[in-house]
Design an enzyme around this catalytic site. Structure first.
Site, short mmCIF file in Angstrom:
data_model
loop_
_atom_site.label_atom_id
_atom_site.label_comp_id
_atom_site.label_asym_id
_atom_site.label_seq_id
_atom_site.Cartn_x
_atom_site.Cartn_y
_atom_site.Cartn_z
N LYS A 117 -0.81 -107.68 -20.74
CA LYS A 117 -0.01 -107.88 -19.52
C LYS A 117 0.58 -109.29 -19.50
O LYS A 117 1.76 -109.48 -19.22
CB LYS A 117 -0.89 -107.70 -18.28
CG LYS A 117 -0.22 -108.15 -16.99
CD LYS A 117 -1.14 -108.03 -15.79
CE LYS A 117 -2.03 -109.21 -15.54
NZ LYS A 117 -1.38 -110.38 -14.95
N ASN A 118 -0.25 -110.28 -19.80
CA ASN A 118 0.23 -111.66 -19.67
C ASN A 118 1.25 -112.03 -20.74
O ASN A 118 1.94 -113.04 -20.62
CB ASN A 118 -0.95 -112.64 -19.70
CG ASN A 118 -1.74 -112.59 -18.40
OD1 ASN A 118 -1.36 -111.89 -17.46
ND2 ASN A 118 -2.85 -113.31 -18.35
N CYS B 49 -2.31 -117.13 -3.29
CA CYS B 49 -2.67 -115.83 -3.85
C CYS B 49 -4.16 -115.75 -3.92
O CYS B 49 -4.87 -116.66 -3.52
CB CYS B 49 -2.03 -115.61 -5.20
SG CYS B 49 -2.95 -116.29 -6.55
N ARG C 256 -2.10 -121.69 -6.58
CA ARG C 256 -1.12 -121.58 -7.66
C ARG C 256 0.13 -122.40 -7.42
O ARG C 256 1.24 -121.87 -7.26
CB ARG C 256 -0.74 -120.12 -7.89
CG ARG C 256 -1.86 -119.35 -8.55
CD ARG C 256 -1.32 -118.16 -9.30
NE ARG C 256 -2.37 -117.58 -10.11
CZ ARG C 256 -2.21 -116.55 -10.91
NH1 ARG C 256 -1.07 -115.99 -11.02
NH2 ARG C 256 -3.21 -116.10 -11.61
N ASP D 148 -9.88 -115.75 -17.09
CA ASP D 148 -9.72 -114.33 -16.78
C ASP D 148 -10.94 -113.50 -17.18
O ASP D 148 -11.08 -112.36 -16.73
CB ASP D 148 -8.47 -113.77 -17.49
CG ASP D 148 -7.18 -114.23 -16.81
OD1 ASP D 148 -7.25 -114.83 -15.73
OD2 ASP D 148 -6.10 -113.98 -17.38
N ARG E 159 -3.11 -103.54 -11.60
CA ARG E 159 -2.12 -104.55 -12.00
C ARG E 159 -2.27 -104.90 -13.48
O ARG E 159 -1.30 -105.31 -14.12
CB ARG E 159 -2.28 -105.83 -11.16
CG ARG E 159 -1.83 -105.71 -9.72
CD ARG E 159 -1.97 -107.05 -9.02
NE ARG E 159 -1.55 -108.11 -9.91
CZ ARG E 159 -2.21 -109.26 -10.09
NH1 ARG E 159 -3.30 -109.51 -9.44
NH2 ARG E 159 -1.75 -110.17 -10.93
C1 UD1 Z 1 -1.71 -117.53 -16.39
C2 UD1 Z 1 -2.18 -116.10 -16.43
C3 UD1 Z 1 -3.51 -115.96 -15.70
C4 UD1 Z 1 -4.53 -116.91 -16.29
C5 UD1 Z 1 -3.98 -118.35 -16.31
C6 UD1 Z 1 -4.90 -119.32 -17.03
C7 UD1 Z 1 -0.14 -114.81 -16.49
C8 UD1 Z 1 0.75 -113.86 -15.79
N1 UD1 Z 1 -1.20 -115.25 -15.79
O1 UD1 Z 1 -1.54 -117.86 -15.02
O2 UD1 Z 1 -3.97 -114.61 -15.87
O3 UD1 Z 1 -5.70 -116.88 -15.49
O4 UD1 Z 1 -2.71 -118.37 -16.99
O5 UD1 Z 1 -5.15 -118.90 -18.31
O6 UD1 Z 1 0.03 -115.13 -17.64
N2 UD1 Z 1 -1.18 -125.50 -11.93
C9 UD1 Z 1 -0.69 -126.54 -11.19
N3 UD1 Z 1 0.65 -126.73 -11.13
C10 UD1 Z 1 1.54 -125.92 -11.78
C11 UD1 Z 1 1.02 -124.85 -12.55
C12 UD1 Z 1 -0.35 -124.66 -12.62
O7 UD1 Z 1 -1.44 -127.29 -10.57
O8 UD1 Z 1 2.76 -126.13 -11.67
C13 UD1 Z 1 -2.63 -125.27 -11.99
C14 UD1 Z 1 -3.01 -123.94 -11.35
O9 UD1 Z 1 -3.14 -124.05 -9.96
C15 UD1 Z 1 -4.32 -123.64 -12.03
C16 UD1 Z 1 -4.11 -124.19 -13.43
O10 UD1 Z 1 -3.03 -125.13 -13.33
O11 UD1 Z 1 -5.36 -124.34 -11.40
C17 UD1 Z 1 -3.79 -123.14 -14.47
O12 UD1 Z 1 -2.60 -122.49 -14.13
P1 UD1 Z 1 -1.64 -121.84 -15.22
O13 UD1 Z 1 -2.12 -122.13 -16.59
O14 UD1 Z 1 -0.26 -122.22 -14.85
O15 UD1 Z 1 -1.86 -120.29 -14.94
P2 UD1 Z 1 -0.76 -119.19 -14.62
O16 UD1 Z 1 0.40 -119.36 -15.56
O17 UD1 Z 1 -0.50 -119.12 -13.17
#
Ligand code: UD1
Length: 423
Positions: A22-23, A116, A121, A306, A399
């Site tokens: 999915k990711n 969420c 996020r 995850d 999902r």
């Molecule tokens: C993706 C995955 C999710 C997985 C996560 C970490 C998808 C669709 N989802 O989520 O399943 O759990 O990677 O492996 O691929 N953060 C910030 N600022 C930002 C972006 C992120 O502070 O602009 C923080 C987030 O709040 C979180 C951490 O960084 O605490 C990790 O987030 P991120 O790696 O971006 O995860 P996602 O891409 O949302």
């Protein structure tokens, strides 16, 4: 509202083919929108999140077609750069369309993703990178209005945290940028490598995908590409957790051992035995799981956040105390009160540390899925629990897991999907 009804205690046995990731598929679908060509994607799982991404593609004018696990996207006729709130909300990670829309149209309007289930996020890293690449961003009425008055430009971007989504958004925006983009402290997840491979097939030049420093450039010209999405490493750990909770032997076909390198030793410590074929992993478990003294989630190649809830379901009946520390998301223990309803002995300290005192057995209960992986963890725990468990709010599980109940029923579990009585 549908729910799962699980009568635990049935040993699992058999061989199943792992679904596509999915990711991985979600950012690749976004990338397909930016190519302006026809993309053929194989191994696309049938999931509500994938359906939501395809709705977004159709909304912006792409033609989409699904033939089993193959999805064909023709983005030559795409015209829309605005995604309405209703579609943004359907899939929480729809923010990855922002980079793709900017690359294709030089402008985009999307709603800011709200809170969420697993945390706030924030998208500050995404927006900061896109600004550095030449995007003006203003927020009005919950909408992010983004414009690139002078086009996008390649930049050297250093991420303060290796965010998966921010790395993807930069890669996608780079599709429309002049010059080279260099990402330092890029996310190294297998899904990043898969996106890079699709982009390379479509005409981009990328080096360093899967490493901390990634270089991306292109000439704005794309050609049709055919790509097979990587197997879902998190669903693989769901199956491993199922075997560890219920006992049994599962052969996971079409699995990528390397992607599971951070997870397999942890399951081995918990008492699972593994054997490997060229593209299959067999996991065998019997008896009570062993405790894992300390486990913490980390960006890849660390233990994935995850898989944290899934492993907690295993630790819940281990022969001692396991300490699980969640380092990625601040609100990712919402499965804990539900596991406690099933007899688990878990206390959460400082929001991000769970002390799991293994109990001899869990018992059935009525529980509610609060997020995708937490919901899967409850169902997996129920496979090994004594008696009947009802898992509600299973739309979360849908999902990310294709045919969850059919896969486990095929392996011998007593599990079925039912409507709530009276519906
Ligand atoms: C993706 C995955 C999710 C997985 C996560 C970490 C998808 C669709 N989802 O989520 O399943 O759990 O990677 O492996 O691929 N953060 C910030 N600022 C930002 C972006 C992120 O502070 O602009 C923080 C987030 O709040 C979180 C951490 O960084 O605490 C990790 O987030 P991120 O790696 O971006 O995860 P996602 O891409 O949302």
């Amino acid at each position: 509202m549908e729910r799962l009804i699980i009568n635990g205690g049935k040993r699992l046995d058999g061989s199943v083919e792992l679904q596509g990731s999915k990711n991985s598929v979600l950012p690749i679908l976004a990338a397909a929108a930016a190519t302006g060509t026809v993309s053929v994607l194989h191994n696309c799982p049938g999931l509500s999140d994938v359906d939501a991404a395809m709705k977004i593609l159709r909304h912006i004018g792409c033609k989409t077609e699904r033939q089993g696990h193959t999805v064909i996207i023709d983005s030559s006729c795409a015209y829309g750069s605005e995604i309405p709130d209703s579609l943004m909300r359907e899939m929480r990670s729809s923010i990855i369309f922002l980079g793709a829309l900017l690359a294709r149209f030089g402008k985009a309007s999307v709603t800011a993703p709200g809170g969420c289930e697993i945390g706030l996020r924030p998208i500050d890293l995404h927006l900061s990178a896109l600004r550095q690449m030449g995007t003006d961003i203003s927020e009005t009425g919950g909408f992010l209005n983004c414009n690139c008055p002078n086009g996008l430009s390649g930049r050297h971007i250093t991420l303060s945290f290796p965010s998966v989504g921010a790395t993807e958004n930069i890669m996608l925006a780079s599709m429309g940028a002049k010059g080279e983009t260099v990402i330092t402290n890029a996310a190294r997840e297998p899904e990043i490598v898969d996106l890079a491979e699709f982009l390379i097939k479509s005409g981009m030049k990328i080096s360093g995908a899967g490493q901390s420093v990634m270089r991306i450039s292109g000439n704005g010209r794309f050609h049709s590409a055919e790509h097979t999405v990587i197997p879902d490493r998190i669903v693989a750990s769901t199956l491993m957790a199922g075997a560890a909770c219920a006992g049994g032997k599962i052969c996971i076909r079409k699995a990528e051992k390397e992607h599971l390198a951070p997870v397999i030793p942890v399951f081995e410590t918990a008492g699972c035995r593994f054997s490997f074929g060229s593209d299959e992993i067999t996991v065998e478990a019997c008896g009570r799981p062993k405790r894992v003294r300390y486990l913490r989630t980390m960006p890849y190649p660390g233990f994935p956040t995850d898989s944290q809830a899934l492993f907690m379901a295993v630790a819940a009946t281990a022969d001692g105390t396991s300490v699980i520390s969640e380092k990625i998301f601040e609100n990712r223990f919402r499965h804990v009160p539900e596991l406690i309803k099933m007899g688990a002995d878990i206390r959460v300290e400082d929001c991000c540390v769970a002390v799991v005192e293994g109990v001899k057995a869990l018992h059935g209960a009525k529980v509610s899925a609060c997020d995708l992986r937490g919901g899967s963890a409850l169902a997996v725990a129920a496979l090994g629990a004594q008696g009947k468990t009802v898992v509600e709010n299973i739309f979360h599980i849908d999902r990310g897991c294709e045919n969850f109940e059919n896969v486990f029923a095929y392996l011998g579990a007593d599990i079925k999907r039912a409507q709530r009585a009276g519906e």
